[in-house]
Design an enzyme around this catalytic site. Structure first.
Site, mmCIF file in Angstrom:
data_model
loop_
_atom_site.group_PDB
_atom_site.id
_atom_site.type_symbol
_atom_site.label_atom_id
_atom_site.label_comp_id
_atom_site.label_asym_id
_atom_site.label_seq_id
_atom_site.Cartn_x
_atom_site.Cartn_y
_atom_site.Cartn_z
ATOM 1 N N LYS A 113 -21.094 0.277 21.796
ATOM 2 C CA LYS A 113 -21.334 1.108 22.974
ATOM 3 C C LYS A 113 -21.352 2.581 22.615
ATOM 4 O O LYS A 113 -22.090 3.359 23.210
ATOM 5 C CB LYS A 113 -20.269 0.857 24.046
ATOM 6 C CG LYS A 113 -20.423 -0.487 24.744
ATOM 7 C CD LYS A 113 -19.518 -0.576 25.966
ATOM 8 C CE LYS A 113 -19.670 -1.880 26.701
ATOM 9 N NZ LYS A 113 -18.721 -2.027 27.795
ATOM 10 N N LYS A 200 -27.225 -10.642 23.114
ATOM 11 C CA LYS A 200 -26.492 -11.163 24.273
ATOM 12 C C LYS A 200 -27.138 -10.727 25.595
ATOM 13 O O LYS A 200 -27.595 -9.596 25.692
ATOM 14 C CB LYS A 200 -25.078 -10.574 24.165
ATOM 15 C CG LYS A 200 -24.034 -11.189 25.011
ATOM 16 C CD LYS A 200 -22.733 -10.386 24.888
ATOM 17 C CE LYS A 200 -22.790 -9.094 25.654
ATOM 18 N NZ LYS A 200 -21.508 -8.463 25.981
ATOM 19 N N LYS A 203 -25.500 -6.725 31.212
ATOM 20 C CA LYS A 203 -25.775 -5.952 32.422
ATOM 21 C C LYS A 203 -26.421 -4.627 32.097
ATOM 22 O O LYS A 203 -27.141 -4.067 32.900
ATOM 23 C CB LYS A 203 -24.453 -5.600 33.106
ATOM 24 C CG LYS A 203 -23.774 -6.709 33.784
ATOM 25 C CD LYS A 203 -22.520 -6.086 34.407
ATOM 26 C CE LYS A 203 -21.531 -7.124 34.789
ATOM 27 N NZ LYS A 203 -20.168 -6.622 34.638
HETATM 28 P P1 AMP Z 1 -18.954 -7.774 31.518
HETATM 29 O O1 AMP Z 1 -20.380 -8.049 31.895
HETATM 30 O O2 AMP Z 1 -18.857 -7.094 30.192
HETATM 31 O O3 AMP Z 1 -18.137 -7.144 32.612
HETATM 32 O O4 AMP Z 1 -18.302 -9.214 31.253
HETATM 33 C C1 AMP Z 1 -17.599 -9.957 32.217
HETATM 34 C C2 AMP Z 1 -17.313 -11.362 31.711
HETATM 35 O O5 AMP Z 1 -18.545 -12.068 31.485
HETATM 36 C C3 AMP Z 1 -16.551 -11.419 30.386
HETATM 37 O O6 AMP Z 1 -15.656 -12.513 30.401
HETATM 38 C C4 AMP Z 1 -17.634 -11.644 29.375
HETATM 39 O O7 AMP Z 1 -17.160 -12.288 28.215
HETATM 40 C C5 AMP Z 1 -18.595 -12.533 30.146
HETATM 41 N N1 AMP Z 1 -19.977 -12.355 29.657
HETATM 42 C C6 AMP Z 1 -20.681 -11.188 29.687
HETATM 43 N N2 AMP Z 1 -21.921 -11.389 29.152
HETATM 44 C C7 AMP Z 1 -21.973 -12.700 28.778
HETATM 45 C C8 AMP Z 1 -22.984 -13.511 28.173
HETATM 46 N N3 AMP Z 1 -24.167 -13.030 27.841
HETATM 47 N N4 AMP Z 1 -22.692 -14.818 27.940
HETATM 48 C C9 AMP Z 1 -21.488 -15.322 28.294
HETATM 49 N N5 AMP Z 1 -20.477 -14.617 28.849
HETATM 50 C C10 AMP Z 1 -20.720 -13.315 29.106
#
Ligand code: AMP
Ligand code: TRP
Length: 338
Positions: A113, A200, A203
């Protein structure tokens, strides 16, 4: 018998996508009947990168509504907003003072990041995993259900709990904070981007076609899956590296259709991409429909959402304050007077 406690959270930044659902939220929903469940919207984490203050409150409420829409039941789970529990910020400070800087500098997510941020990297971005450790340790969580990308942050939280708090301040084997375990499911823990099977689904990716958001309309889902990157082979198979797009899309289909990997591997082994994509489009639209319907029912009922978040905050504050007092006392602070 005491049930094991879980705690997890998602940032209210951008729209939640199927990676967040399949990697994290779906597991909270499955665990909430057998585990004592705390799920928060981690708004303090959302300001570690540049953000729009006009949207923060709304995004926070919408994210909580999506938890409920995905099946989190407020009668079984405590749903709250991280910033409504001040103990998170206080414990974060205490842990900041106990954790070596170089433990943070090696965090992969920080490195990735901060490259994107150039010279505008905030201290908060570096400190992000400590706040996450505070989130977890405050609730004496046994298990933390997250996607694969959070594994390193979980290891850091364990190291802080064990090496920096318990062994330094816990006299005579006295455990001050519980050492949490990560809970990463074998399926869905790493959903990849639709435009590049090697990165991956995220968002923050600038191209919205790289992800399927939980609130995307059927038409948009269709368009995104039709445009998704493929390869030139006929027949889909799980290869575990050679064909990342096939691995990813087949994996998503296996989960969303409920058929499992073995069955879909047979079903799709001789199928062309066009036919397969139609199956995936149908399965995706069908599985998101109940989530979208539920979301639309609750999102405009502000009183309902406010009440859930108010009750959640009360419960979370009472657990968090107890832990914080224990830590403050172990660290040697003068008791509050009066
Ligand atoms: P975040 O989008 O970083 O707030 O992630 C929130 C939750 O979603 C966390 O537990 C991440 O590990 C999970 N997560 C985010 N992106 C992915 C993805 N591409 N595949 C699986 N889990 C994800
Ligand atoms: N860092 C997590 C993510 O981006 C979100 C998060 C913050 C979290 N605090 C947490 C997850 C505590 C689990 C437990 O995905």
């Amino acid at each position: 018998m005491n049930r094991l406690r879980i705690l997890s959270g998602v940032q209210p930044t951008g729209s939640l996508h199927i990676g967040n659902w399949l990697g994290a939220i779906r597991n909270w929903v499955n665990l909430q009947n057998t585990h004592e469940t705390y799920v928060c919207v981690v708004d303090l984490h959302a300001i570690t990168m540049s953000y729009d203050p006009i949207k923060l409150a709304e995004d926070t409420r919408n994210t909580a509504a999506l938890y409920l829409a995905c099946g989190i039941n407020p009668e079984h789970s405590t749903v709250f907003v991280q910033s409504h529990v001040r103990a998170h910020s206080e414990l974060c400070w205490l842990l900041n003072c106990l954790t070596p800087l170089n433990w943070l500098e090696r965090m992969i997510q920080f490195k990735e990041k901060s490259i994107k941020q150039g010279s505008n990297v905030s201290i908060g971005l570096l400190d992000y995993p400590i706040m996450m450790a505070a989130d977890i340790l405050l609730y004496d969580a046994d298990l933390v259900p997250v996607g694969e990308d959070q594994k390193q942050h979980l290891e850091l939280a364990r190291d802080i709990a064990q090496q920096r708090v318990n062994s330094r301040f816990g006299k005579d084997e006295n455990v001050i904070v519980k050492v949490p375990e990560p809970l990463i499911m074998s399926e869905g823990a790493r959903i990849m981007s639709l435009v590049d099977g090697r990165s991956k689904m995220s968002k923050s990716h600038p191209d919205d076609n790289s992800r399927i958001n939980l609130l995307d309309s059927p038409d948009l889902i269709k368009k995104k899956i039709k445009r998704a990157k493929t390869d030139s082979n006929i027949g889909l198979e799980f290869t575990n590296t050679d064909r990342p797009e096939a691995d990813n899309l087949l994996g998503i289909y296996a989960i969303l259709s409920g058929k499992g990997r073995e069955t879909v591997a047979i079903e799709c082994s001789e199928m062309g991409w066009g036919n397969f994509k139609q199956l995936l489009i149908d399965a995706t639209i069908e599985s998101l429909k109940p989530i979208q319907n539920h979301y639309n029912e609750i999102i405009n009922d502000r009183t309902y959402m406010d009440n859930i978040l108010k009750e959640g905050a009360q419960k979370a504050n009472s657990v968090a304050d107890t832990t914080l007092q224990r830590v403050r006392s172990a660290l040697g602070f003068l008791k509050t007077i009066g």
